[in-house]
Each structure stands twice: as C-alpha cells, then as structure tokens.
Scaffold this motif. Structure first.
Motif, PDB file in Angstrom:
ATOM      1  N   GLU A   1       0.829  -1.200   0.000  1.00 45.03           N
ATOM      2  CA  GLU A   1       0.000   0.000   0.000  1.00 45.03           C
ATOM      3  C   GLU A   1       0.869   1.258   0.000  1.00 45.03           C
ATOM      4  OE1 GLU A   1      -4.291   1.338   1.792  1.00 45.03           O
ATOM      5  OE2 GLU A   1      -3.196  -0.272   2.788  1.00 45.03           O
ATOM      6  N   ASP A   2       1.941   1.267   0.793  1.00 48.63           N
ATOM      7  CA  ASP A   2       2.848   2.423   0.825  1.00 48.63           C
ATOM      8  C   ASP A   2       3.508   2.658  -0.528  1.00 48.63           C
ATOM      9  OD1 ASP A   2       2.215   2.795   3.488  1.00 48.63           O
ATOM     10  OD2 ASP A   2       4.100   1.949   4.255  1.00 48.63           O
ATOM     11  N   ALA A   3       3.737   1.578  -1.279  1.00 45.56           N
ATOM     12  CA  ALA A   3       4.343   1.688  -2.613  1.00 45.56           C
ATOM     13  C   ALA A   3       3.312   2.080  -3.670  1.00 45.56           C
ATOM     14  CB  ALA A   3       5.015   0.368  -2.994  1.00 45.56           C
ATOM     15  N   GLY A   4       2.036   2.117  -3.295  1.00 44.60           N
ATOM     16  CA  GLY A   4       0.986   2.479  -4.244  1.00 44.60           C
ATOM     17  C   GLY A   4       0.541   1.346  -5.133  1.00 44.60           C
ATOM     18  N   VAL A   5       0.887   0.109  -4.754  1.00 47.41           N
ATOM     19  CA  VAL A   5       0.522  -1.048  -5.568  1.00 47.41           C
ATOM     20  C   VAL A   5      -0.900  -1.501  -5.277  1.00 47.41           C
ATOM     21  CG1 VAL A   5       1.115  -3.449  -6.123  1.00 47.41           C
ATOM     22  CG2 VAL A   5       2.931  -1.762  -5.742  1.00 47.41           C
ATOM     23  N   VAL A   6      -1.312  -1.432  -4.018  1.00 47.12           N
ATOM     24  CA  VAL A   6      -2.659  -1.843  -3.628  1.00 47.12           C
ATOM     25  C   VAL A   6      -3.325  -0.725  -2.829  1.00 47.12           C
ATOM     26  CG1 VAL A   6      -2.020  -4.292  -3.547  1.00 47.12           C
ATOM     27  CG2 VAL A   6      -2.012  -2.953  -1.436  1.00 47.12           C
ATOM     28  N   THR A   7      -4.635  -0.818  -2.753  1.00 48.46           N
ATOM     29  CA  THR A   7      -5.413   0.046  -1.875  1.00 48.46           C
ATOM     30  C   THR A   7      -6.284  -0.860  -1.020  1.00 48.46           C
ATOM     31  OG1 THR A   7      -7.211   0.268  -3.477  1.00 48.46           O
ATOM     32  CG2 THR A   7      -5.498   1.962  -3.518  1.00 48.46           C
ATOM     33  N   SER A   8      -6.734  -0.342   0.100  1.00 47.94           N
ATOM     34  CA  SER A   8      -7.627  -1.140   0.938  1.00 47.94           C
ATOM     35  C   SER A   8      -8.708  -0.248   1.521  1.00 47.94           C
ATOM     36  CB  SER A   8      -6.855  -1.846   2.053  1.00 47.94           C
ATOM     37  OG  SER A   8      -6.349  -0.923   2.978  1.00 47.94           O
ATOM     38  N   GLN A   9      -9.840  -0.876   1.777  1.00 44.51           N
ATOM     39  CA  GLN A   9     -10.971  -0.197   2.400  1.00 44.51           C
ATOM     40  C   GLN A   9     -11.492  -1.080   3.511  1.00 44.51           C
ATOM     41  OE1 GLN A   9     -13.704   0.416  -0.886  1.00 44.51           O
ATOM     42  NE2 GLN A   9     -13.237   2.612  -0.802  1.00 44.51           N
ATOM     43  N   LYS A  10     -11.852  -0.466   4.599  1.00 41.70           N
ATOM     44  CA  LYS A  10     -12.387  -1.219   5.718  1.00 41.70           C
ATOM     45  C   LYS A  10     -13.870  -0.902   5.859  1.00 41.70           C
ATOM     46  CE  LYS A  10     -11.310  -2.525  10.405  1.00 41.70           C
ATOM     47  NZ  LYS A  10     -10.399  -2.367  11.531  1.00 41.70           N
ATOM     48  N   HIS A  11     -14.668  -1.960   5.880  1.00 39.50           N
ATOM     49  CA  HIS A  11     -16.111  -1.853   6.099  1.00 39.50           C
ATOM     50  C   HIS A  11     -16.425  -2.698   7.324  1.00 39.50           C
ATOM     51  CE1 HIS A  11     -16.756   0.138   2.268  1.00 39.50           C
ATOM     52  NE2 HIS A  11     -15.970  -0.768   1.717  1.00 39.50           N
ATOM     53  N   GLY A  12     -16.686  -2.030   8.436  1.00 42.07           N
ATOM     54  CA  GLY A  12     -16.881  -2.764   9.686  1.00 42.07           C
ATOM     55  C   GLY A  12     -15.576  -3.428  10.086  1.00 42.07           C
ATOM     56  N   ARG A  13     -15.614  -4.742  10.227  1.00 42.37           N
ATOM     57  CA  ARG A  13     -14.415  -5.487  10.615  1.00 42.37           C
ATOM     58  C   ARG A  13     -13.708  -6.126   9.423  1.00 42.37           C
ATOM     59  NH1 ARG A  13     -14.544  -7.557  16.323  1.00 42.37           N
ATOM     60  NH2 ARG A  13     -13.114  -9.083  15.431  1.00 42.37           N
ATOM     61  N   VAL A  14     -14.225  -5.880   8.234  1.00 45.52           N
ATOM     62  CA  VAL A  14     -13.685  -6.530   7.037  1.00 45.52           C
ATOM     63  C   VAL A  14     -12.879  -5.529   6.212  1.00 45.52           C
ATOM     64  CG1 VAL A  14     -14.290  -7.747   4.905  1.00 45.52           C
ATOM     65  CG2 VAL A  14     -15.627  -8.135   6.982  1.00 45.52           C
ATOM     66  N   ARG A  15     -11.625  -5.864   5.931  1.00 48.29           N
ATOM     67  CA  ARG A  15     -10.765  -5.032   5.089  1.00 48.29           C
ATOM     68  C   ARG A  15     -10.620  -5.715   3.732  1.00 48.29           C
ATOM     69  NH1 ARG A  15      -7.689  -0.819   5.516  1.00 48.29           N
ATOM     70  NH2 ARG A  15      -7.840  -0.729   7.781  1.00 48.29           N
ATOM     71  N   THR A  16     -10.992  -4.975   2.681  1.00 41.55           N
ATOM     72  CA  THR A  16     -10.884  -5.477   1.314  1.00 41.55           C
ATOM     73  C   THR A  16      -9.700  -4.794   0.630  1.00 41.55           C
ATOM     74  OG1 THR A  16     -13.275  -5.794   1.219  1.00 41.55           O
ATOM     75  CG2 THR A  16     -12.103  -5.769  -0.875  1.00 41.55           C
ATOM     76  N   VAL A  17      -8.881  -5.605  -0.018  1.00 35.82           N
ATOM     77  CA  VAL A  17      -7.675  -5.108  -0.678  1.00 35.82           C
ATOM     78  C   VAL A  17      -7.855  -5.236  -2.191  1.00 35.82           C
ATOM     79  CG1 VAL A  17      -5.171  -5.329  -0.837  1.00 35.82           C
ATOM     80  CG2 VAL A  17      -6.328  -5.905   1.303  1.00 35.82           C
ATOM     81  N   THR A  18      -7.437  -4.203  -2.906  1.00 31.25           N
ATOM     82  CA  THR A  18      -7.585  -4.143  -4.357  1.00 31.25           C
ATOM     83  C   THR A  18      -6.260  -3.737  -4.987  1.00 31.25           C
ATOM     84  OG1 THR A  18      -9.854  -3.372  -4.025  1.00 31.25           O
ATOM     85  CG2 THR A  18      -8.923  -3.055  -6.212  1.00 31.25           C
TER      86      THR A  18
END
Length: 113
Positions: free
Chosen positions: A56-73
C-alpha cells in the motif's frame, strides 16, 4: 535519472518479496478480503498485514475497511511504472529487430492482390 525514479524504487522494493508478489498475483484476479489473502500463507495475520502495508505504501494496492472486514484491491495502473522503465531499457537493436519482424509479417502487394 527518470522523473519517476522514487515511484519505481518503491514498487521494485515492494515486489522484491515472493509473498508480496503472490499477493499481487492473487489480486490481479479480483479484490480480496485480508482473510482470503492470508489463507495460502503460513504466517500470523500481523505479518501479512505488514506485507500489505508495504504494498500500500508503494501504491501497488489500496484497501478499504467496512466494519471489521478489510478489502484489498490492486490499484489500476500501479505497475505501469515497471512497464515504462522496462521499455526504456530495451536496446536499440531489440527495437530494430521488432520493426524488422513486423515488416516481415506484413503481406506484400503481390500477396494482397
């Protein structure tokens, strides 16, 4: 030095680890929740989260947290900097051979009539 030197360095460092490359390969298919990403690896969840943080710091992936679930893209275009850099590294001879190959596969005027 190319203008994108820092971005390139960050992406190369992030992809230097086989676990992170495997994560990127998985995310190329579709976004995933962290527990799905962790399943194939025999490591503690905090260790996997460190890998995700590097990506994520390198800008390769992003993530979003919805409640207790984190989705990575996988971030669209995140690896374009690698493609650009590799393209610049091709030698003039390789480019010339590519042009010759294209020329040789084109049909001649006699073949098209």
């Amino acid at each position: 030095m190319p203008k994108y030197h820092d971005e390139l360095d960050a992406v190369l460092r992030a992809l230097a680890d086989p676990t992170r490359r495997a994560i990127v390969e998985r995310l190329a298919a579709s976004p995933a929740v962290v527990s799905e990403l962790a399943a194939p690896f025999s490591m503690a969840l905090p260790s996997l989260m460190q890998h995700l943080r590097v990506l994520e710091d390198a800008g390769v992936v992003t993530s979003q947290k919805h409640g207790r679930v984190r989705t990575v893209t996988l971030r669209p275009g995140a690896l374009d900097v690698l493609h650009l850099w590799l393209g610049e590294q091709r030698t003039p001879a390789e480019r010339q051979a590519d042009r010759l190959g294209i020329h040789l596969i084109r049909p001649t005027a006699k073949e098209t009539s």
